[in-house]
Scaffold this motif. Structure first.
Motif, short mmCIF file in Angstrom:
data_model
loop_
_atom_site.label_atom_id
_atom_site.label_comp_id
_atom_site.label_asym_id
_atom_site.label_seq_id
_atom_site.Cartn_x
_atom_site.Cartn_y
_atom_site.Cartn_z
N VAL A 191 51.44 37.26 38.04
CA VAL A 191 51.79 37.52 36.64
C VAL A 191 50.76 36.88 35.71
O VAL A 191 50.31 37.51 34.74
N PHE A 199 57.00 43.77 35.08
CA PHE A 199 57.16 42.36 35.47
C PHE A 199 58.64 42.10 35.73
O PHE A 199 59.48 42.38 34.88
N SER A 213 59.44 33.96 40.01
CA SER A 213 58.85 33.88 38.68
C SER A 213 58.52 32.43 38.33
O SER A 213 59.10 31.49 38.89
N LEU A 263 55.34 33.97 32.92
CA LEU A 263 56.12 35.11 32.44
C LEU A 263 57.15 34.65 31.42
O LEU A 263 57.37 35.33 30.41
#
Length: 275
Positions: A153, A177, A183, A187
Motif C-alpha cells: 500500500v 485497497f 493493513s 493506508l
C-alpha cells in the motif's frame, strides 16, 4: 520432427492455407516451442519456396500456455488460439487476456482488440459458464489490482508503477485497497487525511491494532462452510449427467439394457423411471 514436416507438407499439397501446431498435452517449454516452430517454418519454406502461415494451439497443463504462445509469436507465428480466462479442457488453453495484453504492452503488437472490454468480457464468460474465474487470475481476476499489505500500500500510494505493470484503467479496472489484518498505518493515514481527520501517531497505531483484532476475532466457520457448499454446487454443475440419466437415455434409444453391473441405486432409479 520429420514426421511432422511430412504431415504438414501433405496438408499444404492438399490445399491447406494455414497449419496449426498444437501442444495438446501442454508439455512443451518455450525453448522447445521456438525450436519446433523454427524447424517447421524452415522446412516448409525450403519445400514450397514460400512461407506457410502457422498458428499455435497451447494447452496449459504445466501453466506454460501463455509463455509457449508468446514464444511461438517470437518465431513468426501469425495466428494464436486462446480462450477467455483460459477456459477449456483439463487445465485449459492460453488465456486470451494474458496473450493480448502481453502482445500489446510487452511486444508493441497491435492486436486490433478493444482492451477496455477484456475485463467485462471475462465477467460475461464467467456468468455464462457459471464457472468462477480464479481470484488471483492475472488481469481479470478480482484480486489482480488489490492491495492490503502495508508495504505494498505504501508503495502504491507513492507511485503505482512500483507494483502495477500497467494502469488498470487500460482495461477499465481500478486499484483497490482493502482494510484488513495485514493493513498498516500508511493506508489508515491516507484514509484519515482524505476525510479531513487529524490523528496522533498513537491514535493511528490504536486504529491499526483494533482493525487487526477485529479481523482475527471474527468467526471463520460460517465462511468456510459457505465456501464448501459453493464448491460442491460448482462440482455438481460441472459433472454432467448422472449414471442413471445416461443409461436411461441409452435404454430409451436402443431398447436395450446395459450388460454391465450397475450400482444398486442406479438400477432402482432406472426401474422407478419406468413406472
Amino acid at each position: 520432427l520429420e514426421d511432422i514436416l511430412q504431415i504438414f507438407e501433405a496438408a499444404v499439397k492438399a490445399g491447406a492455407e494455414r497449419l496449426v501446431i498444437a501442444d495438446t498435452v501442454g508439455f512443451l517449454r518455450p525453448l522447445s516451442m521456438r525450436y519446433l516452430i523454427s524447424h517447421v517454418k524452415d522446412g516448409l519454406s525450403q519445400k514450397f519456396g514460400k512461407e506457410i502461415p502457422l498458428s499455435v494451439h497451447c494447452h496449459n497443463d504445466f501453466g506454460l500456455a501463455t509463455a509457449n504462445t508468446l514464444a511461438a509469436v517470437e518465431e513468426g507465428v501469425s495466428y494464436v488460439h486462446t480462450c477467455v480466462a483460459g477456459f477449456g479442457e483439463r487445465a485449459g488453453l492460453a488465456p486470451m487476456e494474458e496473450v493480448v495484453l502481453a502482445l500489446e504492452l510487452l511486444y508493441d503488437i497491435d492486436t486490433g482488440l478493444d482492451l477496455k472490454k477484456l475485463y467485462r468480457l471475462g465477467q460475461l464468460v464467467e456468468k455464462s459458464f457459471a464457472l468462477p474465474i480464479q481470484y488471483h487470475k492475472p488481469i481479470i481476476g478480482e484480486n489482480a489490482f488489490s492491495y492490503e499489505m502495508d508495504e505494498h500500500v505504501h508503495g502504491m500510494l507513492a507511485h503505482p508503477l512500483i507494483y502495477e505493470p500497467f494502469p488498470p484503467e487500460i482495461i477499465e479496472r481500478e486499484t483497490t485497497f482493502y482494510i484488513g489484518k495485514q493493513s498498516g498505518r500508511h493506508l489508515v493515514e491516507n484514509r484519515l487525511a482524505s476525510a479531513g481527520i487529524k490523528a496522533t501517531q498513537g491514535q493511528i497505531d490504536e486504529i491499526v491494532r483494533r482493525i487487526k483484532n477485529l479481523q482475527e476475532s471474527q468467526d471463520k466457520g460460517g465462511t468456510q462452510m459457505t465456501f464448501y457448499q459453493i464448491k460442491k454446487l460448482m462440482r455438481d454443475l460441472r459433472k454432467g449427467l448422472t449414471e442413471e440419466e445416461f443409461w436411461k437415455i441409452v435404454e430409451q434409444v436402443t431398447k436395450q439394457k446395459p450388460k454391465i453391473s450397475l450400482k444398486p441405486e442406479t438400477e432402482k432409479l432406472l426401474e422407478a423411471s419406468k413406472q
